[in-house]
Design a protein around this motif. Sequence first.
Motif, PDB file in Angstrom:
ATOM      1  N   ILE A  60      -8.507 -43.365 -12.432  1.00 14.23           N
ATOM      2  CA  ILE A  60      -8.393 -45.194 -12.672  1.00 14.23           C
ATOM      3  C   ILE A  60      -6.833 -44.524 -13.768  1.00 14.23           C
ATOM      4  CG2 ILE A  60      -9.460 -46.731 -14.553  1.00 14.23           C
ATOM      5  CD1 ILE A  60     -11.702 -45.401 -13.308  1.00 14.23           C
ATOM      6  N   LEU A  61      -6.040 -46.109 -13.165  1.00 18.06           N
ATOM      7  CA  LEU A  61      -4.762 -45.602 -14.037  1.00 18.06           C
ATOM      8  C   LEU A  61      -4.783 -46.296 -15.948  1.00 18.06           C
ATOM      9  CD1 LEU A  61      -2.190 -46.959 -11.086  1.00 18.06           C
ATOM     10  CD2 LEU A  61      -2.204 -44.345 -12.101  1.00 18.06           C
ATOM     11  N   GLY A  62      -5.921 -47.575 -15.545  1.00 14.27           N
ATOM     12  CA  GLY A  62      -5.897 -47.563 -17.230  1.00 14.27           C
ATOM     13  C   GLY A  62      -6.359 -46.252 -18.124  1.00 14.27           C
ATOM     14  N   GLU A  63      -7.470 -45.574 -17.667  1.00 12.86           N
ATOM     15  CA  GLU A  63      -7.821 -43.890 -18.392  1.00 12.86           C
ATOM     16  C   GLU A  63      -6.755 -43.204 -18.583  1.00 12.86           C
ATOM     17  OE1 GLU A  63     -11.748 -42.892 -16.739  1.00 12.86           O
ATOM     18  OE2 GLU A  63     -12.411 -44.560 -17.473  1.00 12.86           O
ATOM     19  N   LEU A  64      -6.228 -43.182 -17.069  1.00 18.57           N
ATOM     20  CA  LEU A  64      -5.035 -42.408 -17.565  1.00 18.57           C
ATOM     21  C   LEU A  64      -3.540 -42.987 -18.566  1.00 18.57           C
ATOM     22  CD1 LEU A  64      -4.209 -40.974 -14.113  1.00 18.57           C
ATOM     23  CD2 LEU A  64      -4.503 -39.746 -15.831  1.00 18.57           C
ATOM     24  N   GLY A  65      -3.570 -44.158 -19.259  1.00 19.47           N
ATOM     25  CA  GLY A  65      -2.672 -45.035 -19.475  1.00 19.47           C
ATOM     26  C   GLY A  65      -3.050 -44.710 -20.700  1.00 19.47           C
ATOM     27  N   LEU A  66      -4.451 -44.829 -20.978  1.00 20.39           N
ATOM     28  CA  LEU A  66      -5.443 -44.743 -22.682  1.00 20.39           C
ATOM     29  C   LEU A  66      -5.146 -43.022 -23.574  1.00 20.39           C
ATOM     30  CD1 LEU A  66      -7.964 -46.901 -22.101  1.00 20.39           C
ATOM     31  CD2 LEU A  66      -6.224 -47.020 -23.962  1.00 20.39           C
ATOM     32  N   TYR A  67      -5.480 -42.040 -22.054  1.00 21.56           N
ATOM     33  CA  TYR A  67      -5.661 -40.885 -22.652  1.00 21.56           C
ATOM     34  C   TYR A  67      -3.749 -40.753 -22.814  1.00 21.56           C
ATOM     35  CZ  TYR A  67      -4.642 -35.843 -21.572  1.00 21.56           C
ATOM     36  OH  TYR A  67      -3.697 -34.813 -22.050  1.00 21.56           O
ATOM     37  N   PHE A  68      -2.619 -40.912 -21.780  1.00 16.67           N
ATOM     38  CA  PHE A  68      -0.930 -40.644 -23.076  1.00 16.67           C
ATOM     39  C   PHE A  68      -0.762 -41.619 -24.107  1.00 16.67           C
ATOM     40  CE2 PHE A  68      -0.487 -39.175 -17.524  1.00 16.67           C
ATOM     41  CZ  PHE A  68      -0.313 -38.142 -18.235  1.00 16.67           C
ATOM     42  N   GLY A  69      -1.341 -42.074 -24.075  1.00 20.28           N
ATOM     43  CA  GLY A  69      -0.940 -43.088 -24.756  1.00 20.28           C
ATOM     44  C   GLY A  69      -1.269 -42.704 -26.019  1.00 20.28           C
ATOM     45  N   SER A  70      -2.648 -42.000 -26.111  1.00 25.63           N
ATOM     46  CA  SER A  70      -3.212 -41.863 -27.892  1.00 25.63           C
ATOM     47  C   SER A  70      -3.528 -40.627 -27.239  1.00 25.63           C
ATOM     48  CB  SER A  70      -5.059 -41.835 -27.338  1.00 25.63           C
ATOM     49  OG  SER A  70      -5.486 -40.936 -26.258  1.00 25.63           O
ATOM     50  N   GLU A  71      -3.131 -39.289 -26.699  1.00 21.93           N
ATOM     51  CA  GLU A  71      -3.016 -38.222 -26.879  1.00 21.93           C
ATOM     52  C   GLU A  71      -1.347 -37.749 -26.609  1.00 21.93           C
ATOM     53  OE1 GLU A  71      -5.036 -36.087 -27.023  1.00 21.93           O
ATOM     54  OE2 GLU A  71      -6.990 -37.252 -27.537  1.00 21.93           O
ATOM     55  N   LYS A  72      -0.579 -37.921 -26.179  1.00 19.53           N
ATOM     56  CA  LYS A  72       1.142 -37.730 -25.669  1.00 19.53           C
ATOM     57  C   LYS A  72       1.895 -38.744 -26.853  1.00 19.53           C
ATOM     58  CE  LYS A  72      -1.055 -34.012 -23.096  1.00 19.53           C
ATOM     59  NZ  LYS A  72      -0.604 -33.099 -23.929  1.00 19.53           N
ATOM     60  N   GLY A  73       1.430 -39.736 -26.970  1.00 22.35           N
ATOM     61  CA  GLY A  73       2.864 -40.200 -27.478  1.00 22.35           C
ATOM     62  C   GLY A  73       3.566 -41.593 -26.612  1.00 22.35           C
ATOM     63  N   SER A  74       4.244 -41.572 -27.185  1.00 21.44           N
ATOM     64  CA  SER A  74       5.651 -42.323 -26.797  1.00 21.44           C
ATOM     65  C   SER A  74       6.216 -41.619 -25.499  1.00 21.44           C
ATOM     66  CB  SER A  74       6.421 -43.634 -27.591  1.00 21.44           C
ATOM     67  OG  SER A  74       6.909 -42.624 -28.219  1.00 21.44           O
ATOM     68  N   GLY A  75       7.365 -42.076 -24.708  1.00 19.49           N
ATOM     69  CA  GLY A  75       7.691 -41.434 -23.713  1.00 19.49           C
ATOM     70  C   GLY A  75       7.220 -40.389 -22.597  1.00 19.49           C
ATOM     71  N   GLY A  76       8.118 -40.126 -21.354  1.00 23.62           N
ATOM     72  CA  GLY A  76       8.140 -39.984 -20.245  1.00 23.62           C
ATOM     73  C   GLY A  76       6.587 -40.720 -19.655  1.00 23.62           C
ATOM     74  N   GLU A  77       6.728 -40.597 -18.666  1.00 28.54           N
ATOM     75  CA  GLU A  77       5.826 -41.190 -17.101  1.00 28.54           C
ATOM     76  C   GLU A  77       4.867 -41.247 -16.663  1.00 28.54           C
ATOM     77  OE1 GLU A  77       8.390 -42.648 -14.552  1.00 28.54           O
ATOM     78  OE2 GLU A  77       9.695 -40.602 -14.678  1.00 28.54           O
ATOM     79  N   PHE A  78       3.985 -41.728 -15.484  1.00 23.81           N
ATOM     80  CA  PHE A  78       3.294 -41.425 -14.627  1.00 23.81           C
ATOM     81  C   PHE A  78       2.766 -42.403 -13.359  1.00 23.81           C
ATOM     82  CE2 PHE A  78       0.688 -44.326 -17.240  1.00 23.81           C
ATOM     83  CZ  PHE A  78      -0.165 -44.964 -16.274  1.00 23.81           C
ATOM     84  N   LEU A  79       2.787 -41.354 -12.466  1.00 23.03           N
ATOM     85  CA  LEU A  79       2.863 -42.140 -11.145  1.00 23.03           C
ATOM     86  C   LEU A  79       1.693 -42.713 -10.590  1.00 23.03           C
ATOM     87  CD1 LEU A  79       5.746 -40.084  -9.915  1.00 23.03           C
ATOM     88  CD2 LEU A  79       6.144 -42.637 -10.521  1.00 23.03           C
TER      89      LEU A  79
END
Length: 79
Positions: A60-79
């Motif tokens: 689920i891209l939404g959950e991955l987005g939440l993960y990256f947003g909360s754990e990894k901070g800004s920057g980067g990308e995911f496909l």
Amino acid sequence: MIHLNLNENAFGPSPNVDIALRNELPRLSRYADVTAAHTFVEQIAVYERVPVEQVVLGEILGELGLYFGSEKGSGGEFL
């Protein structure tokens, strides 16, 4: 009307899709094979030229987005 901007296919799926689906349907209710998932992660890492640790599989891209947003901070990308 066919809306190509919505990724529609005017011709429908290939006949090979029907065969592949029929062959795989009995296995769809099973959990993923951990070894196959790890191999897939390695293939993605090689293709994208990144360390394996930077590849996260998810459904689920939404959950991955939440993960990256909360754990990894800004920057980067995911496909």
